[in-house]
Write an enzyme that holds these catalytic residues in place. Structure first.
Site, PDB file in Angstrom:
ATOM      1  N   ASN A   8       0.879  -1.181   0.000  1.00  0.00           N
ATOM      2  CA  ASN A   8       0.000   0.000   0.000  1.00  0.00           C
ATOM      3  C   ASN A   8       0.911   1.223   0.000  1.00  0.00           C
ATOM      4  OD1 ASN A   8      -1.799   2.046   0.433  1.00  0.00           O
ATOM      5  ND2 ASN A   8      -2.459   1.367   2.478  1.00  0.00           N
ATOM      6  N   LYS A  10       0.091   4.197  -0.213  1.00  0.00           N
ATOM      7  CA  LYS A  10      -0.573   5.379   0.384  1.00  0.00           C
ATOM      8  C   LYS A  10      -0.333   6.581  -0.522  1.00  0.00           C
ATOM      9  CE  LYS A  10      -0.329   3.103   4.811  1.00  0.00           C
ATOM     10  NZ  LYS A  10      -0.317   3.172   6.263  1.00  0.00           N
ATOM     11  N   HIS A  97      -9.708   0.909   4.707  1.00  0.00           N
ATOM     12  CA  HIS A  97      -8.428   1.104   5.405  1.00  0.00           C
ATOM     13  C   HIS A  97      -8.669   2.033   6.602  1.00  0.00           C
ATOM     14  CE1 HIS A  97      -4.356   2.325   6.327  1.00  0.00           C
ATOM     15  NE2 HIS A  97      -3.956   1.259   5.687  1.00  0.00           N
ATOM     16  N   GLU A  99      -7.127   4.450   7.721  1.00  0.00           N
ATOM     17  CA  GLU A  99      -6.952   5.883   7.451  1.00  0.00           C
ATOM     18  C   GLU A  99      -8.184   6.464   6.764  1.00  0.00           C
ATOM     19  OE1 GLU A  99      -3.155   5.432   5.488  1.00  0.00           O
ATOM     20  OE2 GLU A  99      -2.276   4.834   7.407  1.00  0.00           O
ATOM     21  N   GLU A 168      -5.469  -5.218  10.253  1.00  0.00           N
ATOM     22  CA  GLU A 168      -4.479  -4.171  10.492  1.00  0.00           C
ATOM     23  C   GLU A 168      -4.791  -3.464  11.811  1.00  0.00           C
ATOM     24  OE1 GLU A 168      -2.416  -2.744   6.670  1.00  0.00           O
ATOM     25  OE2 GLU A 168      -4.214  -1.548   6.911  1.00  0.00           O
ATOM     26  N   GLY A 174       2.319   2.153  10.803  1.00  0.00           N
ATOM     27  CA  GLY A 174       3.260   3.270  10.688  1.00  0.00           C
ATOM     28  C   GLY A 174       3.941   3.636  12.000  1.00  0.00           C
ATOM     29  N   SER A 212       3.283  -2.319  10.215  1.00  0.00           N
ATOM     30  CA  SER A 212       4.734  -2.362  10.440  1.00  0.00           C
ATOM     31  C   SER A 212       5.358  -3.707  10.063  1.00  0.00           C
ATOM     32  CB  SER A 212       5.073  -1.982  11.893  1.00  0.00           C
ATOM     33  OG  SER A 212       4.648  -0.650  12.159  1.00  0.00           O
ATOM     34  N   GLY A 233       2.845  -1.265   4.240  1.00  0.00           N
ATOM     35  CA  GLY A 233       2.891   0.169   3.939  1.00  0.00           C
ATOM     36  C   GLY A 233       4.307   0.613   3.647  1.00  0.00           C
TER      37      GLY A 233
HETATM   38  P1  13P Z   1       2.925   0.287   7.666  1.00  0.00           P
HETATM   39  O1  13P Z   1       3.441  -0.999   7.073  1.00  0.00           O
HETATM   40  O2  13P Z   1       3.667   1.493   7.186  1.00  0.00           O
HETATM   41  O3  13P Z   1       2.772   0.203   9.139  1.00  0.00           O
HETATM   42  O4  13P Z   1       1.447   0.467   7.073  1.00  0.00           O
HETATM   43  C1  13P Z   1       0.558  -0.577   7.163  1.00  0.00           C
HETATM   44  C2  13P Z   1      -0.638  -0.226   6.366  1.00  0.00           C
HETATM   45  O5  13P Z   1      -1.420   0.628   6.726  1.00  0.00           O
HETATM   46  C3  13P Z   1      -0.850  -0.958   5.105  1.00  0.00           C
HETATM   47  O6  13P Z   1      -2.124  -0.731   4.598  1.00  0.00           O
END
Ligand code: 13P
Length: 254
Positions: A8, A10, A97, A99, A168, A174, A212, A233
């Site tokens: 992803n 983002k 997601h 976010e 997740e 993150g 992560s 991510g």
């Molecule tokens: P990270 O791997 O940066 O923690 O992000 C995970 C994520 O939100 C994937 O959709």
């Protein structure tokens, strides 16, 4: 089951950076033992699909979107429909997601309708569920993820075996804090049982972990019985890290 590793991106990337990343992935990947997806910002669909058409070395990298409209078409400024995604060769689409749930107030029902739009267009929705830190500390993890998945099962009924589920935990996204393999496996088992109760074919639904995930922790996570892949991510933006996670998809279940 064949594992699924999805990146992803983002809101990251540029024409030049995407090209460099994809070149490095295609060069380093060989014949992956898993399905590989990159979920890219919508303006880059045409770039990625053109690159994939032009060179068979990229064929193993499937195109994914990060969101889709819950509406079919019409006066919804800024939205992108499932049919539009399909025209650009999008095969997977993240829905719900954290976010999007957090910053765009997406409800469980809206997420379920997005999954429905994706399925109707022949796109596999990757349905994201996960609890916040406060919810985990209050002991509500299972209840939260079951509620989020229940909405998608309710709306999509007989198609439920066509989805992918991504667990997740919001507190692991993150932050560099990963759920331990045991913590993640425990939630995946809850989600698996819920899917099995909904559909006889649920065993073919991949349940992937995100939060992560990186080159160092992927093997232990992917070795769990009910962890069928990763949603990555930050580490998906670095070719060497993403390639290492893809290579770890060969890990046998514990
Ligand atoms: P990270 O791997 O940066 O923690 O992000 C995970 C994520 O939100 C994937 O959709």
């Amino acid at each position: 089951m064949r594992k699924l590793i999805a990146g992803n991106w983002k809101m990251n990337g540029s024409l030049a950076a995407n090209e460099a990343l994809l070149d490095a992935l295609a060069a380093g990947m060989g014949q992956p033992a898993c399905d590989v997806v990159v979920c890219v910002p919508a303006p880059y669909f045409s770039q990625i699909s053109a690159v994939r058409r032009a060179n068979t070395a990229y064929a193993a990298i499937h195109l994914g979107a990060q969101d889709v409209s819950e509406h079919e078409q019409g006066a919804f400024t800024g939205e992108v429909s499932a049919a539009m995604l399909r025209e650009f060769g999008v095969r997977y689409c993240l829905v719900g997601h954290s976010e999007r749930r957090q910053y765009h107030a997406e409800s469980d029902e809206a997420v379920a309708r997005k999954a429905q739009r994706a399925l109707a267009a022949g796109i596999t929705p990757i349905v994201c569920v996960g609890e916040s830190l406060a919810e985990r500390e209050a002991g509500h993890t299972n209840e939260v993820v079951r509620r989020q998945l229940a909405a998608v099962i309710h709306t999509n009924g007989h198609c439920i075996s066509e989805i992918v589920v991504a667990y997740e935990p919001v507190w692991a996204i993150g932050t560099g804090k990963t759920a331990s393999p045991e913590q993640a496996q425990a939630v995946h088992a809850v989600l698996r049982a819920q899917l099995q109760a909904a559909s006889a074919q649920a065993n073919r639904v991949p349940i992937v972990y995100g939060g992560s995930m990186n080159a160092g922790n992927a093997a232990a996570l992917l070795g769990q019985a009910d962890i069928d892949g990763g949603l990555v991510g930050g580490a998906s933006l670095k070719a060497a890290d993403f390639l290492s996670i893809i290579a770890n998809s060969r890990t046998e279940c514990a």
